[in-house]
Design a protein around this motif. Sequence first.
Motif, mmCIF file in Angstrom:
data_model
loop_
_atom_site.group_PDB
_atom_site.id
_atom_site.type_symbol
_atom_site.label_atom_id
_atom_site.label_comp_id
_atom_site.label_asym_id
_atom_site.label_seq_id
_atom_site.Cartn_x
_atom_site.Cartn_y
_atom_site.Cartn_z
ATOM 1 N N GLU A 14 0.808 -0.991 -0.241
ATOM 2 C CA GLU A 14 0.253 0.310 -0.193
ATOM 3 C C GLU A 14 1.151 1.235 -0.003
ATOM 4 O O GLU A 14 0.470 2.512 0.035
ATOM 5 C CB GLU A 14 -1.424 0.380 0.830
ATOM 6 N N ALA A 18 0.682 4.043 -3.188
ATOM 7 C CA ALA A 18 0.600 5.715 -2.260
ATOM 8 C C ALA A 18 2.089 6.421 -2.938
ATOM 9 O O ALA A 18 1.573 6.916 -3.784
ATOM 10 C CB ALA A 18 0.700 6.001 -1.214
ATOM 11 N N LEU A 24 5.756 11.869 -0.489
ATOM 12 C CA LEU A 24 5.071 11.824 0.057
ATOM 13 C C LEU A 24 5.983 11.789 1.362
ATOM 14 O O LEU A 24 6.904 11.150 1.527
ATOM 15 C CB LEU A 24 3.861 10.674 0.751
ATOM 16 N N GLU A 28 2.293 12.104 6.042
ATOM 17 C CA GLU A 28 1.713 11.963 5.452
ATOM 18 C C GLU A 28 1.037 10.599 4.287
ATOM 19 O O GLU A 28 0.189 9.923 5.200
ATOM 20 C CB GLU A 28 1.733 12.115 3.415
ATOM 21 N N ILE A 29 2.476 9.283 4.931
ATOM 22 C CA ILE A 29 2.044 7.800 4.611
ATOM 23 C C ILE A 29 2.129 7.528 5.644
ATOM 24 O O ILE A 29 0.742 6.695 5.946
ATOM 25 C CB ILE A 29 3.819 7.613 4.134
ATOM 26 N N GLY A 31 -0.558 8.922 7.944
ATOM 27 C CA GLY A 31 -2.367 9.292 8.153
ATOM 28 C C GLY A 31 -2.759 8.170 7.257
ATOM 29 O O GLY A 31 -4.051 8.514 7.631
ATOM 30 N N ARG A 32 -2.228 7.374 6.447
ATOM 31 C CA ARG A 32 -3.181 6.523 6.126
ATOM 32 C C ARG A 32 -3.274 5.227 6.233
ATOM 33 O O ARG A 32 -4.070 4.776 6.438
ATOM 34 C CB ARG A 32 -2.844 6.635 4.584
ATOM 35 N N PHE A 33 -2.582 4.988 7.244
ATOM 36 C CA PHE A 33 -2.467 2.980 7.737
ATOM 37 C C PHE A 33 -2.988 4.232 9.752
ATOM 38 O O PHE A 33 -2.824 5.045 10.580
ATOM 39 C CB PHE A 33 -1.449 2.699 8.045
#
Length: 137
Positions: A14, A18, A24, A28-29, A31-33
């Motif tokens: 993932e 991204a 990124l 930011e990375i 924050g996606r998980f």
Amino acid sequence: MEVFEAVADPVRREILLALGGGTLSAGEIAGRFAISRPAVSRHLRVLRESGLVRDEASGRRRLYRLVPDGLEPLRSWLSDLTPSTASPWSARLDALETEVRRTRRDRRRSEPPAADPPRADPPASATDHPAPTKETA
């Protein structure tokens, strides 16, 4: 760590997806998980050590970007599994070329033979009607 091991984890896959969209930051990375930032940091380290991502410091942030060449071992292995490595467009373009040639050939065969080109004005003969003159008009 080997590329295959790096992409074996779904979170790392993932992250790669991204980063396929552009650079990124680590935040930011993360924050996606729904996992902790230290866990994301470990995943990023694995990806960096396997040559799939690069990072650089930008002020207090660390920016990550995908290294497409790092995926070459995967591409190579996958191409061994597929029967043809040709582009899907290659077969379509070959078929189009064949059809164009066939159409041209069929048109040549169905056209009547070329007739002699028309001659310029034929020479006047005695049987032709003479042009009117002032006297006959």
